[in-house]
Design an enzyme around this catalytic site. Structure first.
Site, PDB file in Angstrom:
ATOM      1  N   SER A 130      -5.365  10.114  -5.790  1.00  0.00           N
ATOM      2  CA  SER A 130      -5.473   8.947  -6.645  1.00  0.00           C
ATOM      3  C   SER A 130      -6.639   8.796  -7.473  1.00  0.00           C
ATOM      4  O   SER A 130      -8.036   9.137  -6.839  1.00  0.00           O
ATOM      5  CB  SER A 130      -5.069   7.869  -5.967  1.00  0.00           C
ATOM      6  OG  SER A 130      -4.176   7.908  -4.952  1.00  0.00           O
ATOM      7  N   CYS A 161      -9.811   7.153  -1.390  1.00  0.00           N
ATOM      8  CA  CYS A 161      -9.876   8.108  -0.385  1.00  0.00           C
ATOM      9  C   CYS A 161     -10.145   7.688   0.966  1.00  0.00           C
ATOM     10  O   CYS A 161     -11.036   7.502   1.237  1.00  0.00           O
ATOM     11  CB  CYS A 161     -10.857   9.243  -0.855  1.00  0.00           C
ATOM     12  SG  CYS A 161     -10.795  10.494  -0.041  1.00  0.00           S
ATOM     13  N   GLU A 244       3.084  13.921   4.465  1.00  0.00           N
ATOM     14  CA  GLU A 244       2.455  12.686   4.529  1.00  0.00           C
ATOM     15  C   GLU A 244       3.391  11.583   4.722  1.00  0.00           C
ATOM     16  O   GLU A 244       3.095  10.516   5.552  1.00  0.00           O
ATOM     17  CB  GLU A 244       1.618  12.357   3.268  1.00  0.00           C
ATOM     18  CG  GLU A 244       1.053  10.905   3.125  1.00  0.00           C
ATOM     19  CD  GLU A 244       0.096  10.804   2.032  1.00  0.00           C
ATOM     20  OE1 GLU A 244      -0.427  11.684   1.364  1.00  0.00           O
ATOM     21  OE2 GLU A 244      -0.435   9.616   1.835  1.00  0.00           O
ATOM     22  N   ARG A 270       6.075 -19.666  24.757  1.00  0.00           N
ATOM     23  CA  ARG A 270       5.572 -20.678  24.022  1.00  0.00           C
ATOM     24  C   ARG A 270       6.627 -22.023  24.499  1.00  0.00           C
ATOM     25  O   ARG A 270       7.942 -21.422  24.123  1.00  0.00           O
ATOM     26  CB  ARG A 270       5.600 -20.448  22.562  1.00  0.00           C
ATOM     27  CG  ARG A 270       5.219 -21.611  21.754  1.00  0.00           C
ATOM     28  CD  ARG A 270       3.916 -22.326  21.958  1.00  0.00           C
ATOM     29  NE  ARG A 270       3.880 -23.366  20.868  1.00  0.00           N
ATOM     30  CZ  ARG A 270       2.881 -24.159  20.800  1.00  0.00           C
ATOM     31  NH1 ARG A 270       1.818 -23.918  21.506  1.00  0.00           N
ATOM     32  NH2 ARG A 270       2.816 -25.227  19.798  1.00  0.00           N
ATOM     33  N   GLY A 344       1.972 -21.416  13.761  1.00  0.00           N
ATOM     34  CA  GLY A 344       0.678 -21.503  13.260  1.00  0.00           C
ATOM     35  C   GLY A 344      -0.337 -20.417  14.086  1.00  0.00           C
ATOM     36  O   GLY A 344      -1.327 -19.939  13.491  1.00  0.00           O
ATOM     37  N   THR A 369       4.776   4.225  -3.262  1.00  0.00           N
ATOM     38  CA  THR A 369       4.891   2.966  -3.100  1.00  0.00           C
ATOM     39  C   THR A 369       6.639   3.100  -2.731  1.00  0.00           C
ATOM     40  O   THR A 369       7.438   4.150  -2.924  1.00  0.00           O
ATOM     41  CB  THR A 369       5.115   2.201  -4.311  1.00  0.00           C
ATOM     42  OG1 THR A 369       5.765   2.638  -5.403  1.00  0.00           O
ATOM     43  CG2 THR A 369       3.678   1.900  -4.589  1.00  0.00           C
ATOM     44  N   SER A 370       7.128   1.902  -2.429  1.00  0.00           N
ATOM     45  CA  SER A 370       8.767   2.026  -2.022  1.00  0.00           C
ATOM     46  C   SER A 370       9.467   2.314  -3.337  1.00  0.00           C
ATOM     47  O   SER A 370      10.476   2.780  -3.260  1.00  0.00           O
ATOM     48  CB  SER A 370       9.134   0.552  -1.279  1.00  0.00           C
ATOM     49  OG  SER A 370       8.694   0.597   0.152  1.00  0.00           O
TER      50      SER A 370
HETATM   51  C1  LIG Z   1      -5.446   1.335   1.738  1.00  0.00           C
HETATM   52  C2  LIG Z   1      -4.938   2.422   0.912  1.00  0.00           C
HETATM   53  C3  LIG Z   1      -5.165   3.663   1.297  1.00  0.00           C
HETATM   54  C4  LIG Z   1      -4.986   4.781   0.195  1.00  0.00           C
HETATM   55  N1  LIG Z   1      -5.184   6.156   0.653  1.00  0.00           N
HETATM   56  C5  LIG Z   1      -5.293   7.058  -0.215  1.00  0.00           C
HETATM   57  C6  LIG Z   1      -5.548   8.331   0.138  1.00  0.00           C
HETATM   58  O1  LIG Z   1      -6.378   8.569   1.186  1.00  0.00           O
HETATM   59  N2  LIG Z   1      -5.663   9.386  -0.923  1.00  0.00           N
HETATM   60  C7  LIG Z   1      -5.323   9.231  -1.978  1.00  0.00           C
HETATM   61  O2  LIG Z   1      -5.223   9.998  -2.846  1.00  0.00           O
HETATM   62  N3  LIG Z   1      -4.671   7.892  -2.295  1.00  0.00           N
HETATM   63  C8  LIG Z   1      -4.603   6.945  -1.404  1.00  0.00           C
HETATM   64  N4  LIG Z   1      -4.150   5.593  -1.697  1.00  0.00           N
HETATM   65  C9  LIG Z   1      -3.557   5.423  -2.908  1.00  0.00           C
HETATM   66  C10 LIG Z   1      -2.058   5.165  -2.991  1.00  0.00           C
HETATM   67  O3  LIG Z   1      -1.388   6.090  -2.632  1.00  0.00           O
HETATM   68  C11 LIG Z   1      -1.619   4.447  -4.334  1.00  0.00           C
HETATM   69  O4  LIG Z   1      -2.333   3.136  -4.489  1.00  0.00           O
HETATM   70  C12 LIG Z   1      -0.053   4.436  -4.496  1.00  0.00           C
HETATM   71  O5  LIG Z   1       0.189   5.614  -4.728  1.00  0.00           O
HETATM   72  C13 LIG Z   1      -0.037   3.448  -5.579  1.00  0.00           C
HETATM   73  O6  LIG Z   1      -0.541   3.809  -6.770  1.00  0.00           O
HETATM   74  P1  LIG Z   1      -1.450   2.333  -7.483  1.00  0.00           P
HETATM   75  O7  LIG Z   1      -2.066   1.644  -6.618  1.00  0.00           O
HETATM   76  O8  LIG Z   1      -2.227   3.083  -8.812  1.00  0.00           O
HETATM   77  O9  LIG Z   1      -0.197   1.590  -8.103  1.00  0.00           O
HETATM   78  P2  LIG Z   1       0.658   1.759  -9.501  1.00  0.00           P
HETATM   79  O10 LIG Z   1       1.041   3.373  -9.550  1.00  0.00           O
HETATM   80  O11 LIG Z   1      -0.344   1.221 -10.582  1.00  0.00           O
HETATM   81  O12 LIG Z   1       1.817   0.926  -9.397  1.00  0.00           O
HETATM   82  C14 LIG Z   1       1.964  -0.388  -9.503  1.00  0.00           C
HETATM   83  C15 LIG Z   1       3.311  -1.152  -9.116  1.00  0.00           C
HETATM   84  O13 LIG Z   1       4.004  -0.461 -10.123  1.00  0.00           O
HETATM   85  C16 LIG Z   1       5.160   0.323  -9.536  1.00  0.00           C
HETATM   86  N5  LIG Z   1       5.468   1.458 -10.327  1.00  0.00           N
HETATM   87  C17 LIG Z   1       4.739   2.562 -10.827  1.00  0.00           C
HETATM   88  N6  LIG Z   1       5.466   3.387 -11.232  1.00  0.00           N
HETATM   89  C18 LIG Z   1       6.856   3.061 -11.277  1.00  0.00           C
HETATM   90  C19 LIG Z   1       7.941   3.757 -11.477  1.00  0.00           C
HETATM   91  N7  LIG Z   1       8.046   5.165 -11.992  1.00  0.00           N
HETATM   92  N8  LIG Z   1       9.099   2.906 -11.185  1.00  0.00           N
HETATM   93  C20 LIG Z   1       9.065   1.907 -10.384  1.00  0.00           C
HETATM   94  N9  LIG Z   1       8.008   1.124 -10.230  1.00  0.00           N
HETATM   95  C21 LIG Z   1       6.970   1.694 -10.425  1.00  0.00           C
HETATM   96  C22 LIG Z   1       4.870   0.493  -8.075  1.00  0.00           C
HETATM   97  O14 LIG Z   1       5.669   0.902  -7.083  1.00  0.00           O
HETATM   98  C23 LIG Z   1       3.798  -0.634  -7.858  1.00  0.00           C
HETATM   99  O15 LIG Z   1       4.567  -1.665  -7.430  1.00  0.00           O
HETATM  100  C24 LIG Z   1      -4.455   4.721  -0.962  1.00  0.00           C
HETATM  101  C25 LIG Z   1      -4.334   3.265  -1.397  1.00  0.00           C
HETATM  102  C26 LIG Z   1      -4.511   2.114  -0.512  1.00  0.00           C
HETATM  103  C27 LIG Z   1      -4.142   0.839  -0.882  1.00  0.00           C
END
Ligand SMILES: Cc1cc2nc3c(=O)[nH]c(=O)nc-3n(C[C@H](O)[C@H](O)[C@H](O)COP(=O)(O)OP(=O)(O)OC[C@H]3O[C@@H](n4cnc5c(N)ncnc54)[C@H](O)[C@@H]3O)c2cc1C
Length: 383
Positions: A130, A161, A244, A270, A344, A369-370
């Site tokens: 990313s 990362c 993954e 509780r 609470g 993401t989902s």
């Molecule tokens: C705690 C943490 C650990 C991570 N670890 C790693 C790691 O080790 N290595 C690494 O490379 N990355 C890592 N990531 C990155 C992670 O994989 C990304 O955050 C994730 O893939 C989403 O990308 P983004 O945050 O840029 O969101 P965006 O891509 O900007 O998306 C934002 C929103 O838009 C929605 N969206 C985007 N495109 C579409 C579409 N085509 N259709 C419908 N909805 C869409 C998404 O579902 C989301 O709700 C990590 C992230 C976090 C928060």
């Protein structure tokens, strides 16, 4: 005795059932068995990782010739679930195995020999895909590697990362060739964390600061750092992401079980209105629904692992995306519902549920993401 949340799953061999029992005994012995109310506990203890390495468990799926135990994917799913359920502070383990799975499939013998034994012994590896402007749309990454004598010079910045600060090496996905098709021209380079020009910057999050920006300012690595083939990075990455997603799904099942077990124990003891709050119908139905949710996720994740073992790899994007979607949403739902069930005290840092919520909220985000999992599943339906 099996917990209710552990009752449903695929048939295990005697060895696998004994392995699960051994893991549970080990974690019960080594970790404080009471739920940890500490709101920011240590997430990765290198000493514990090394002990699991000595037992042959940390590098479970790494081939024996490279220091691992050559276990199946089902073995791994069982282990990850127990690890998450026990809250074992070895959080860098899963990303290490994700990178190890890419190395195992695409690395040369020399690369595997150089990197996998240390990982199997309890070390850590990280993956940097990313970037600040590139998350879901990963093919748009800009980090560039250009040929530099016999090697490569890498310039760019990575985001998120995980566990880079503990990793010996970081697998950097970068653009080695500029092609019309943005999926082409991507490659994977293994970069030592100690490389000159590499700088980490931890990112504070709801779950601590265990994920980092990785700045690569003219970092040079030898040609032997190329993992797999030049320009094949996209294909390699997609295969790695399937692993993954199943790995995250297995952790999510364990995390859902933990929330459920802690929430259930709380509502049983509780009392309000002179009776246990667990005796109210709303709580009884809540926990019945949660058990059903966990059972479905657990059975699917284990079934998917068995299919992958049977197929010995191969494409399994649909199964991986279903597993990730179902299990990570289950973990989030269980944590939020159990927080509500506890009132609470669910919200108080004195109890662990608020932390379980924070930890579960990220699961439907990282690893795709989902929404992206739904896109992948929908693509397989020829809609
Ligand atoms: C705690 C943490 C650990 C991570 N670890 C790693 C790691 O080790 N290595 C690494 O490379 N990355 C890592 N990531 C990155 C992670 O994989 C990304 O955050 C994730 O893939 C989403 O990308 P983004 O945050 O840029 O969101 P965006 O891509 O900007 O998306 C934002 C929103 O838009 C929605 N969206 C985007 N495109 C579409 C579409 N085509 N259709 C419908 N909805 C869409 C998404 O579902 C989301 O709700 C990590 C992230 C976090 C928060």
């Amino acid at each position: 005795m099996r917990e209710a949340t552990q009752r449903y799953g695929v048939d295990l061999s005697d060895e696998q059932a004994a392995f699960v029992d051994a893991l549970r005994d080990f974690f019960a012995r080594e970790l404080d068995p009471s739920p940890r109310g500490d709101s920011e506990p240590e997430m990765h203890l290198e000493g514990l990782a090394k002990r699991l390495g000595d037992l042959g468990w940390y590098g479970l799926t790494i081939p024996e010739e490279y220091g691992g135990s050559g276990g199946s994917f089902l073995d791994l799913v069982l282990m990850l679930e127990e690890t998450a359920r026990a809250e074992a502070p070895i959080k860098a383990h899963s990303v290490t195995l994700i990178v190890a799975s890419i190395l195992r499939r695409f690395g040369s013998h020399d690369q595997k020999y150089a990197l996998l034994p240390a990982a199997a012994a309890g070390g850590a590896l990280a993956i940097a895909m990313s970037e600040a402007d590139t998350g879901s749309d990963i093919a748009s990454i800009k980090t560039r590697a250009i040929e530099d004598g016999d090697g490569w010079m890498i310039t760019g910045s990575k985001m998120w990362c995980s566990w880079a600060h503990k990793a010996d090496h970081i697998l950097v996905v970068c653009r080695t060739d500029v092609e019309e098709d943005r999926h082409a021209g991507l490659s994977m380079l293994m970069v030592p964390r100690s490389a000159e020009g590499l700088r980490l910057n931890p990112i504070p999050t709801m779950g601590g600061a265990n994920t980092c920006e990785v700045h690569l300012d003219g970092v040079t690595v030898p040609g032997s750092s190329l993992i797999g083939r030049r320009g094949e990075g996209w294909k390699q990455l997609m295969a790695g992401l399937d692993y993954e997603r199943l790995i995250i799904a297995a952790l999510a099942v364990g995390q859902a079980r933990r929330s459920f077990e802690v929430g259930l124990a709380y509502v049983k003891q509780r009392e309000q209105y002179g009776r246990s709050i667990g005796s109210f119908q709303v709580q009884r139905h809540r926990f019945a629904d949660l058990l059903a949710t966990i059972a479905q996720a657990r059975v699917f994740v284990q079934w998917a692992a068995v299919r992958i073992d049977e197929r010995n790899g191969g494409p399994f994007s649909q199964e991986a995306s279903i597993a990730k979607l179902v299990a990570t949403e289950a973990a989030k739902h269980c944590a939020l519902e159990c927080l509500q069930a506890m009132g609470g005290y669910g919200y108080a840092s004195e109890y662990p549920m608020e932390r379980y919520v924070r930890e579960a909220l990220v699961m439907p985000i990282y690893g795709g993401t989902s929404e992206i999992q739904r896109n992948i599943i929908a693509r397989t339906l020829d809609l």
